[in-house]
Design a protein around this motif. Structure first.
Motif, PDB file in Angstrom:
ATOM      1  N   ARG A 202       0.823  -1.120   0.237  1.00  0.00           N
ATOM      2  CA  ARG A 202       0.029   0.012  -0.139  1.00  0.00           C
ATOM      3  C   ARG A 202       0.903   1.125  -0.002  1.00  0.00           C
ATOM      4  NH1 ARG A 202      -5.359  -0.438   1.454  1.00  0.00           N
ATOM      5  NH2 ARG A 202      -6.273  -2.426   2.343  1.00  0.00           N
ATOM      6  N   LYS A 203       1.843   1.430   0.985  1.00  0.00           N
ATOM      7  CA  LYS A 203       2.586   2.627   1.326  1.00  0.00           C
ATOM      8  C   LYS A 203       3.773   2.893   0.138  1.00  0.00           C
ATOM      9  CE  LYS A 203       3.152   4.116   5.155  1.00  0.00           C
ATOM     10  NZ  LYS A 203       3.567   4.144   6.780  1.00  0.00           N
ATOM     11  N   ARG A 204       4.204   1.663  -0.493  1.00  0.00           N
ATOM     12  CA  ARG A 204       5.427   1.840  -1.278  1.00  0.00           C
ATOM     13  C   ARG A 204       5.085   1.419  -2.625  1.00  0.00           C
ATOM     14  NH1 ARG A 204       6.544   1.722   4.026  1.00  0.00           N
ATOM     15  NH2 ARG A 204       8.402   3.108   4.631  1.00  0.00           N
ATOM     16  N   LEU A 205       4.661   0.288  -2.963  1.00  0.00           N
ATOM     17  CA  LEU A 205       4.704  -0.384  -4.094  1.00  0.00           C
ATOM     18  C   LEU A 205       3.489   0.482  -5.166  1.00  0.00           C
ATOM     19  CD1 LEU A 205       5.265  -2.447  -6.275  1.00  0.00           C
ATOM     20  CD2 LEU A 205       3.238  -3.964  -5.417  1.00  0.00           C
ATOM     21  N   LEU A 206       2.504   0.732  -4.882  1.00  0.00           N
ATOM     22  CA  LEU A 206       1.407   1.454  -5.277  1.00  0.00           C
ATOM     23  C   LEU A 206       1.726   2.803  -5.651  1.00  0.00           C
ATOM     24  CD1 LEU A 206      -1.209   1.031  -6.589  1.00  0.00           C
ATOM     25  CD2 LEU A 206      -2.445   1.760  -4.565  1.00  0.00           C
ATOM     26  N   PRO A 207       2.332   3.455  -4.683  1.00  0.00           N
ATOM     27  CA  PRO A 207       2.670   4.979  -5.181  1.00  0.00           C
ATOM     28  C   PRO A 207       4.139   4.882  -6.340  1.00  0.00           C
ATOM     29  CG  PRO A 207       2.603   4.923  -2.885  1.00  0.00           C
ATOM     30  CD  PRO A 207       2.464   3.533  -3.427  1.00  0.00           C
ATOM     31  N   PHE A 208       4.737   3.778  -6.073  1.00  0.00           N
ATOM     32  CA  PHE A 208       5.831   3.549  -7.026  1.00  0.00           C
ATOM     33  C   PHE A 208       5.271   3.312  -8.680  1.00  0.00           C
ATOM     34  CE2 PHE A 208       8.861   0.519  -9.335  1.00  0.00           C
ATOM     35  CZ  PHE A 208       9.985   1.562  -9.309  1.00  0.00           C
ATOM     36  N   ILE A 209       4.316   2.604  -8.326  1.00  0.00           N
ATOM     37  CA  ILE A 209       3.746   2.151  -9.844  1.00  0.00           C
ATOM     38  C   ILE A 209       2.755   3.404 -10.257  1.00  0.00           C
ATOM     39  CG2 ILE A 209       1.546   0.859 -11.020  1.00  0.00           C
ATOM     40  CD1 ILE A 209       2.320  -1.536  -9.017  1.00  0.00           C
ATOM     41  N   ASN A 210       2.219   4.222  -9.485  1.00  0.00           N
ATOM     42  CA  ASN A 210       1.377   5.344 -10.100  1.00  0.00           C
ATOM     43  C   ASN A 210       2.538   6.667 -10.224  1.00  0.00           C
ATOM     44  OD1 ASN A 210      -0.796   4.396  -9.492  1.00  0.00           O
ATOM     45  ND2 ASN A 210      -1.252   5.097  -7.483  1.00  0.00           N
ATOM     46  N   ARG A 211       3.562   6.585  -9.786  1.00  0.00           N
ATOM     47  CA  ARG A 211       4.732   7.566 -10.237  1.00  0.00           C
ATOM     48  C   ARG A 211       5.282   7.082 -11.442  1.00  0.00           C
ATOM     49  NH1 ARG A 211       6.524   7.864  -5.700  1.00  0.00           N
ATOM     50  NH2 ARG A 211       8.628   6.577  -5.968  1.00  0.00           N
ATOM     51  N   HIS A 212       5.770   5.932 -11.866  1.00  0.00           N
ATOM     52  CA  HIS A 212       6.514   5.631 -12.766  1.00  0.00           C
ATOM     53  C   HIS A 212       6.049   4.737 -14.014  1.00  0.00           C
ATOM     54  CE1 HIS A 212      10.096   7.300 -10.880  1.00  0.00           C
ATOM     55  NE2 HIS A 212       9.942   6.511  -9.868  1.00  0.00           N
ATOM     56  N   HIS A 213       4.808   4.104 -13.573  1.00  0.00           N
ATOM     57  CA  HIS A 213       4.348   3.292 -14.577  1.00  0.00           C
ATOM     58  C   HIS A 213       2.863   3.312 -14.824  1.00  0.00           C
ATOM     59  CE1 HIS A 213       8.277   0.853 -14.619  1.00  0.00           C
ATOM     60  NE2 HIS A 213       8.248   0.962 -13.567  1.00  0.00           N
ATOM     61  N   LYS A 214       2.146   4.436 -14.627  1.00  0.00           N
ATOM     62  CA  LYS A 214       0.664   4.641 -14.395  1.00  0.00           C
ATOM     63  C   LYS A 214       0.068   4.097 -15.774  1.00  0.00           C
ATOM     64  CE  LYS A 214      -2.822   7.852 -12.883  1.00  0.00           C
ATOM     65  NZ  LYS A 214      -2.935   9.071 -12.211  1.00  0.00           N
ATOM     66  N   ASN A 215       0.882   4.450 -16.754  1.00  0.00           N
ATOM     67  CA  ASN A 215       0.386   3.927 -18.295  1.00  0.00           C
ATOM     68  C   ASN A 215       0.888   2.689 -18.688  1.00  0.00           C
ATOM     69  OD1 ASN A 215      -1.718   6.274 -18.061  1.00  0.00           O
ATOM     70  ND2 ASN A 215       0.091   7.758 -18.815  1.00  0.00           N
ATOM     71  N   ASP A 216       1.592   2.071 -17.937  1.00  0.00           N
ATOM     72  CA  ASP A 216       2.412   0.720 -18.390  1.00  0.00           C
ATOM     73  C   ASP A 216       1.734  -0.340 -18.092  1.00  0.00           C
ATOM     74  OD1 ASP A 216       4.322   2.169 -19.370  1.00  0.00           O
ATOM     75  OD2 ASP A 216       5.572   2.271 -17.534  1.00  0.00           O
ATOM     76  N   ASN A 217       1.731  -1.481 -19.081  1.00  0.00           N
ATOM     77  CA  ASN A 217       1.178  -2.806 -19.022  1.00  0.00           C
ATOM     78  C   ASN A 217       2.147  -3.487 -18.033  1.00  0.00           C
ATOM     79  OD1 ASN A 217      -0.463  -4.988 -19.325  1.00  0.00           O
ATOM     80  ND2 ASN A 217       0.681  -5.552 -20.968  1.00  0.00           N
TER      81      ASN A 217
END
Length: 275
Positions: A202-217
């Motif tokens: 919740r606190k680390r993986l999800l923000p990392f994805i939203n910051r760097h991979h929001k539109n990535d598959n």
């Protein structure tokens, strides 16, 4: 090659060789890793410079190292081959993306039947945790060495050890775009599912994805710790549309395929340097 989900966009073609006596090509593209499962674009009529911009996904498994593109002129009840090309998936895996105009070579490769524009993405996110001993005891040095066991001092031969040694837990997730924020926690036991879900996912993986991979598959590849595959964790990942390598498809002890293991190895050398 790593397992995962490959996103392929067939964007367009240019200067495709005419297959019709009158008029221009009615072109489409077949895309496949294995001839048993092909996907295809729609047909774009009467042009040698078609625009498709069509997206496909493929599940990549061990042994899949090449993707094929066959371009055809769509005739009534038949099809004529315009040209074929293929791309090694290593180009995608190494950079996480591929964006090129690829030639359709003629016989012997001496000329070209045109080009097609191919865009591919393969994004893998790995996570793992590492435990560092706080008492200076290195796991690879827990034996003793002697030329004569009879003369070895008792305090060397029978060194006591705590049942639950104090450890420092370090967790991180990595991808081609960097490293997530790092979670550090003092513990004597393996990570619990509640801690993993709240402090890591919740606190680390999800923000990392939203910051760097929001539109990535993306495909998330955790290690095989039981907390990583708890029902709560899997439900959270599914609710946030994060694809997960299924446990039965997650191979154990493949250090060469998980770059995060190299990070741990280098970090461990620094932590225990001089110990």
């Amino acid at each position: 090659m790593p397992n995962g989900t490959l996103e392929v966009v067939v964007a367009g073609g240019r200067r495709l060789k005419d297959q019709d006596t009158f008029g221009k090509n009615d072109a489409y593209v077949e895309v496949y890793l294995d001839k048993k499962y092909k996907q295809r674009t729609t047909t774009v009529s009467n042009t040698n410079d078609p625009v498709w911009n069509e997206r496909f996904t493929f599940n990549v498994h061990d042994g899949d190292d090449t993707i094929h593109f066959d371009v055809y002129d769509d005739d009534v009840g038949d099809k004529d081959s315009i040209g074929k090309c293929k791309v090694k998936l290593k180009h995608v895996f190494d950079d996480g993306k591929y964006d090129e105009w690829v030639k359709l070579p003629a016989m012997l490769g001496l000329s070209s039947h045109g080009e097609i524009h191919i865009i591919m993405r393969f994004t893998l996110i790995l996570d793992d945790e590492k435990y560092f001993s706080l008492n200076g005891d290195i796991s690879c040095n827990r034996n003793y060495y002697t030329t004569d066991r009879l003369t070895a001092p008792p305090e060397v031969k029978f060194k006591t050890k705590m049942k639950f040694e104090p450890k420092l837990l370090v967790w991180m997730a990595v991808s081609q775009k960097g490293i997530s924020s790092i979670y550090v926690h003092r513990s004597t036991i393996s990570i619990k599912q509640e801690t993993y879900l709240h402090d890591c996912i919740r606190k680390r993986l999800l923000p990392f994805i939203n910051r760097h991979h929001k539109n990535d598959n993306i495909l998330f590849w955790p290690d095989l710790a039981s907390s990583h595959y708890s029902k709560q964790v899997q439900q959270f990942l599914q609710a946030n549309q994060i694809k997960l390598v299924q446990r039965q498809e997650n191979p154990p002890n493949v250090f060469q395929a998980r770059p995060i293991e190299t990070i741990w190895s280098l970090l461990e050398q620094k932590v225990y340097e001089g110990a």
